[in-house]
Each structure stands twice: as C-alpha cells, then as structure tokens.
Design a protein around this motif. Structure first.
Motif, short mmCIF file in Angstrom:
data_model
loop_
_atom_site.label_atom_id
_atom_site.label_comp_id
_atom_site.label_asym_id
_atom_site.label_seq_id
_atom_site.Cartn_x
_atom_site.Cartn_y
_atom_site.Cartn_z
N GLU A 117 0.81 -1.22 0.00
CA GLU A 117 0.00 0.00 0.00
C GLU A 117 0.85 1.27 0.00
O GLU A 117 0.49 2.27 -0.62
N ALA A 118 1.99 1.24 0.71
CA ALA A 118 2.85 2.43 0.77
C ALA A 118 3.31 2.83 -0.63
O ALA A 118 3.33 4.03 -0.97
N PHE A 119 3.66 1.86 -1.47
CA PHE A 119 4.07 2.15 -2.85
C PHE A 119 2.89 2.71 -3.64
O PHE A 119 3.06 3.64 -4.44
N ARG A 120 1.70 2.13 -3.43
CA ARG A 120 0.52 2.57 -4.19
C ARG A 120 0.14 4.00 -3.83
O ARG A 120 -0.19 4.80 -4.70
N LYS A 121 0.22 4.34 -2.54
CA LYS A 121 -0.14 5.69 -2.10
C LYS A 121 0.81 6.74 -2.65
O LYS A 121 0.41 7.87 -2.92
#
Length: 237
Positions: free
Chosen positions: A200-204
C-alpha cells in the motif's frame, strides 16, 4: 463531462466517488457506460493505432490508471488529482453493486482464477449478487450474451487483456442489456489472490510502477513509455 486530452487521448478527471455518482445517474436513466483504463503505454500505442485511439475516446470514462497521466495533468495544471486504477475501480464498483443491489457478471481468465475471484469477492461483500461468471475460453459468444441477459446482469467485468476485452465489449454491447462495462485485464488474478499488488505504501506514493519494475526487471522496456510520454506532453505545451 469535461475531459482532458493528452496526445489525442481523452482522460476523465474524476475521482472514484465522482465516477460512481455519475454512473448512478446514468444507470437510473437506463444509459450504458463503458470504463477503460488509460496509462502512458496505452496512450503511446494509441498514437500508432487509430482503432485503439477510437476505442479509448469512444468510452464513457477513461480512468487515469498510470501515474504518468497524473504527472502530465499536473504539468499542464489539469484537474486529475489522483490515479484511478482499473483494479481499484473494479473494487469500488463491487462495493457499489452490493450497496445498491446491482447484479454482477464476470467473464474471462482461467476457470480456477475466475471461480476463486468470485468466491473471495462474495466473502468480502456478503450482500453482493454475482449473477454468473464464465471463463475466458468460451467458443459460443452468442450463447454467452444470452446467458448474461438471462441472469439480468447490470455490471459486466471482462478480463481478457486490453484492447481485446474492450473490442469484445464494443462488438457485443448492442445485444447486451448490461448498463456498466469495464475491461479489467488481470484484476481477476488479483481478487483471486493469484497475483499480489504492490504494498500500500508504494501505491499511495504512486510508485506501483517502480515496485513492479524492481520485482519484474523484464518490464523495463515497457516502463520506457513513461518518460517518452511526459517528454511528448512537455513538447506540446
């Protein structure tokens, strides 16, 4: 609906919630709507393929799936505020269907993938009605169209890869009573658990492309579409 245009390709500058609100209005009016994901690679390809360009621009919603489209919009002071990814749009539509009682049909992928995706979606959204599904190896498309109509599907997800899935939708749309159509590529693999998304951190941070490149170096050539696209957009400013 005001749209932005990049190298001749239209982009819908709406958020997930704005698209769902617009879709609800169109569904209430018995209008048919199509959703296609747009990224730099597809835009570059569309500039070499008039049929693909027409396929994208004739869709109701061209969602800004790639971070490159978001960056291009910022460069020209456009209105695209965030990515609207194909897989997340599908997820929002599934939640939307569960909330409003819309009936869903899933078509495409291998039997074990689509059946497992259906099972996990029903687990995630207990109120949803998945009226039917079919794997991507159907031979009799007229029979499939009849089946989709017979189960009174409102929303159809087609997972065959782009632009094949969108071409299938265009070819059969006039015979279908479905109101919302989305080509979803490999999304059934994600929902089934077969394919893991970037953390999720990469997606955000809009770095899903970087995660994919780090885990799949073979994608390097495809990722070159991003700087090529941004340079072309800059040149046209």
């Amino acid at each position: 609906m005001n749209k932005e245009t990049y190298l001749g390709v239209d982009v819908t500058p709406l958020s997930y919630s704005e698209i769902l609100s617009s879709l609800k209005e169109r569904m209430d009016q018995q209008l048919k709507s199509t959703i296609i994901a747009v990224n730099p690679e597809k835009i570059i390809a569309a500039n070499k393929d008039p049929q693909l360009m027409d396929l994208i621009n004739s869709s109701t919603y061209q969602i800004p799936d790639g971070v490159g489209v978001l960056l291009a919009s910022k460069m020209v002071k456009g209105k695209v505020q965030s990515r609207v990814t194909g897989v997340d749009m599908m997820d929002r539509l599934l939640e939307f269907a569960a909330q409003h009682g819309y009936r869903v049909f899933m078509y495409g992928a291998k039997e074990e993938v689509v059946s497992e995706a259906k099972r996990k979606i029903e687990e995630k959204y207990p109120a949803i009605t998945i009226a039917g599904y079919e794997n991507g190896y159907v031979k009799d498309h007229e029979a499939l169209v009849k089946r989709i109509n017979d189960v009174q599907a409102d929303i159809l997800f087609v997972a065959m890869g782009s632009p094949r899935q969108e071409l299938w939708i265009r070819e059969h749309m006039d015979k279908l009573n479905v109101r919302v159509y989305q080509g979803v590529g490999g999304s059934f693999d994600v929902f089934s658990g077969n394919v893991k998304r970037a953390p999720e951190a990469f997606r955000k941070l809009g770095l899903e492309w970087f995660y994919r490149l780090a885990t799949q170096p073979s994608r390097f050539k495809r990722q070159l579409a991003l700087p090529k696209f941004l340079l072309k957009v800059l040149a046209k400013r």
